[in-house]
Design an enzyme around this catalytic site. Structure first.
Site, PDB file in Angstrom:
ATOM      1  N   HIS A 111      23.354  75.574  88.640  1.00  0.00           N
ATOM      2  CA  HIS A 111      24.671  76.203  88.513  1.00  0.00           C
ATOM      3  C   HIS A 111      24.590  77.644  88.026  1.00  0.00           C
ATOM      4  CE1 HIS A 111      25.351  71.823  88.114  1.00  0.00           C
ATOM      5  NE2 HIS A 111      26.461  72.053  88.787  1.00  0.00           N
ATOM      6  N   ASP A 213     -18.815  62.908  70.322  1.00  0.00           N
ATOM      7  CA  ASP A 213     -19.752  62.130  71.123  1.00  0.00           C
ATOM      8  C   ASP A 213     -20.934  62.950  71.649  1.00  0.00           C
ATOM      9  OD1 ASP A 213     -21.045  60.282  72.687  1.00  0.00           O
ATOM     10  OD2 ASP A 213     -19.213  59.408  73.494  1.00  0.00           O
ATOM     11  N   HIS A 216     -23.451  60.774  74.067  1.00  0.00           N
ATOM     12  CA  HIS A 216     -23.402  60.559  75.516  1.00  0.00           C
ATOM     13  C   HIS A 216     -24.175  61.656  76.268  1.00  0.00           C
ATOM     14  CE1 HIS A 216     -20.656  63.935  75.946  1.00  0.00           C
ATOM     15  NE2 HIS A 216     -20.564  63.730  77.233  1.00  0.00           N
ATOM     16  N   HIS A 221     -25.363  63.419  80.829  1.00  0.00           N
ATOM     17  CA  HIS A 221     -25.539  64.771  81.373  1.00  0.00           C
ATOM     18  C   HIS A 221     -26.989  65.162  81.603  1.00  0.00           C
ATOM     19  CE1 HIS A 221     -21.310  65.257  81.047  1.00  0.00           C
ATOM     20  NE2 HIS A 221     -21.290  65.198  79.733  1.00  0.00           N
ATOM     21  N   ASP A 363     -18.401  63.183  83.454  1.00  0.00           N
ATOM     22  CA  ASP A 363     -17.498  62.722  82.397  1.00  0.00           C
ATOM     23  C   ASP A 363     -16.277  61.994  82.950  1.00  0.00           C
ATOM     24  OD1 ASP A 363     -18.793  63.531  80.043  1.00  0.00           O
ATOM     25  OD2 ASP A 363     -18.063  65.588  80.265  1.00  0.00           O
TER      26      ASP A 363
END
Lengths: 455, 168
Positions: A111, A213, A216, A221, A363
């Site tokens: 509007h 973490d 991991h 990786h 990941d």
């Protein structure tokens, strides 16, 4: 076996025991728990909304989300920043559809209600349709957030009037943040543009991965590390002189060898640059912090920002339902770096932590499956193990925070979920317990002496 | 433009797509020139009046902004044997259409426009489709035409996928 229907009774301590070190998987899956997170955490915490460098000039704006609430972040003529809902108070339509830009006003497509860059209602199409007394324009602007704050270039906002000051919210984490934001004169900036992607995982998996973490990395990786550095594996972890540190739900896991993350970026020129400025960094931040910066490290600001100091990816996990988040990523660099170093950092980040990056690709796949397996009603009632390093807490003379020795640890994750639990249960900010007494309240965080335990 | 050249370029693009479908990346790298620039910018949604240069400004964030060494680095990940998320393998199909071959000022180079549709499927039912335009420079060499430059415009603001383990 009898499977009872999930009933959310508002008590979440039955879904985790952090002294024993486990979480119930339903915190990553149930819609009602997610809905509660939006109210108890995202509508109350200080949330990152922009970096100063993204909106340098008056009228510069960007759109983002606080929880699932769309907001506009806009630079004002007096250089302050306002943050308001991207939703017209007339029928609710969005008033901006751009990711970013510069404007003099925000006009609703429906509007023609028009708002200033401060969010105030200025006027509307065919204004004569409102008779005297129909509308008090001063009361019908775009809804402002309760507070806006800035820590060294990072702009945060909160919807909660009662939220503590940003300084207290970050607390002693400022000592750590200075390594990212103030390791060189001039501070930081984000490289132009933002890369966004969608991952079918619960938002907490991204945050907890970056908060603590390290474990991991060497496995998940391995391929990424070898790709970036001519077949060399992940740098070894020294469990004696690496740490987890957390406070108020924020956390940083790190080594003190100074080179691990810089090595993983795979850009020798960037490593050289930081080694060159490291003596100066030691003057600014002290010997300890100059050795932490660049090490194998990762960090998260509660609830949903993460970064890798040294690798220079800076990211936000935008919740989009219990089983999906939108990942927004930027590259953060020092403003005073030469252009060729900025360029090298940017390319390094894209190759490691962009959607096509050698690290990032592994990941997302993990987090999606950590989330999606909970579709099974039996599976989702099983516990997840979070007990690693539970007895390794130490008091460190130089390192503020709740500190654990050895960066392979679940300590920061446990403390993040403790904060999550405290906020999920608290009626208001006054009821949020203090799990750690800060060393640096009201104190300078810069300089070689900051952070030491008094006495 | 001679029809034989158009046919040669088309066949080259199809061969490239087949090598990518089959993950024959060593052979794919063999189709790239030493000075390749492989670029896929990230494109924000902005208003029409906003003249921010998003495509050609190489200092901005991108999905790919790679030279040959950069591409080789990415591909090395697959050779390590520890790229866990690539095993089981993703199933790829690249479809290449709307090929237009345009002469350039250099006699040994042609500008080639094309559109792509890349379909990926993994594990049980993980799938996505990437669609966009490409703008290439192909250079004539003793070993046939090689890709010297590629600009990829993906038609998504938020990448509606979790990663890009794919070359377009």
């Amino acid at each position: 076996m009898k499977i009872e229907k999930f009933k959310d009774n508002g008590r979440y301590d039955s879904y985790m025991n952090l002294d024993e070190g486990w979480l119930d998987r339903r915190v990553f899956w149930e819609q009602s728990i997610y809905d509660r997170e939006m109210e108890q955490i995202f509508a109350r915490c200080w949330l990152f909304v922009a970096h100063d460098s993204q909106i340098p000039n008056p009228g510069d704006f960007l759109t983002t989300y606080m929880g699932e609430d769309g907001v506009i972040v806009c630079r004002q003529k007096d250089n302050s920043v306002k943050v308001f809902l991207n939703s017209c108070p007339h029928r609710g339509n969005k008033v901006s559809f751009a990711d970013a830009g510069n404007t003099r006003r925000f006009v609703c497509n429906y509007h023609g209600w028009g708002f200033g860059t401060d969010g105030a209602l200025m006027g509307m199409h065919e204004e004569y349709c409102y008779d005297a007394g129909d509308i008090d324009k001063s009361q019908w602007g775009l809804k402002q957030v309760a507070k806006v704050g800035n820590y060294k270039g990072l702009i945060f906002a909160t919807f909660d009037e009662e939220a503590p000051s940003l300084e207290n919210y970050l607390g002693d984490f400022r000592w750590y943040l200075d390594m990212l934001l103030d390791n060189e004169e001039g501070g930081t900036e984000l490289i132009g543009g933002c890369i966004k992607s969608v991952i079918g995982a619960n938002w907490k998996f991204g945050v907890e991965n970056f908060i603590g973490d390290a474990y991991h990395a060497g496995w998940t990786h391995d391929s990424g590390a070898r790709a970036m550095n001519n077949g060399l594996p992940f740098p070894p972890i020294d469990m004696k002189s690496s740490y987890h540190a957390s406070m108020n739900g924020h956390g940083w896991e790190f080594g003190t060898e100074g080179v691990g993350d810089l090595f993983l970026l795979g850009r020798p020129k960037v490593m050289e640059y930081y080694n060159k400025i490291r003596p100066k960094m030691a003057e600014r931040l002290g010997e300890m912090r100059s050795k932490i910066f660049g090490s194998v490290a990762s960090a998260s600001i509660f609830p949903n920002v993460s970064f890798l100091p040294g690798i220079s990816t800076f990211r936000q996990w935008m919740p989009k339902g219990p089983a999906q988040f939108e990942l927004r990523t930027w590259v953060i660099v020092n403003k005073n770096m030469p252009d060729d170093i900025k360029d090298d950092v940017t390319k390094g980040v894209m190759q490691t932590f962009g959607p096509g990056g050698a690290f990032e690709m592994d990941d997302g796949e993990n987090w999606e499956n950590c989330t999606q397996t909970n579709r099974g009603v039996v599976t989702r009632r099983e516990k997840l193990h979070y007990r690693s390093g539970i007895s390794r807490r130490i008091e460190h003379p130089e390192l503020p925070g709740i500190v654990y020795q050895g960066q392979y640890n679940d300590a920061n994750q446990r403390n993040m979920y403790q904060r999550w639990l405290d906020l999920m249960h608290a009626e208001s900010w006054k009821d949020v317990p203090e799990q750690y007494s800060p060393r640096l309240n009201g104190k300078e965080t810069m300089g070689p002496k900051a952070g030491f335990k008094a006495g | 433009m001679n029809l034989e050249l158009i046919k040669t370029i088309e066949q080259t693009l199809y061969r490239e797509a087949r090598l990518l479908d089959q993950e024959r990346y060593k052979e794919w790298v063999g189709m790239l020139t030493e000075d390749i620039h492989y670029h896929m910018p990230g494109i924000e949604t902005r208003y029409r009046r906003d003249k921010t240069e998003q495509v050609h400004d190489l200092t901005r964030m991108a999905f790919y902004n790679d030279d040959l060494e950069d591409l080789k680095k990415r591909l090395r990940r697959l050779e390590t044997g520890t790229a866990w998320s690539e095993d089981p393998a993703t199933r790829y199909t690249h479809m290449i259409t709307n090929i237009e071959v345009v002469p350039t000022e250099k006699e040994d180079e042609v500008l080639v426009y094309s559109n792509f549709l890349a379909y990926r499927n993994r594990n049980e039912k993980d799938q996505d489709t990437l669609i966009g335009n490409r703008e290439d420079i192909w250079r004539k060499t003793a070993e046939g035409y090689k890709l010297a430059k590629r600009m990829i415009i993906l038609k998504q603001n938020v990448l509606l996928s979790k990663n890009l383990n794919v070359y377009l």
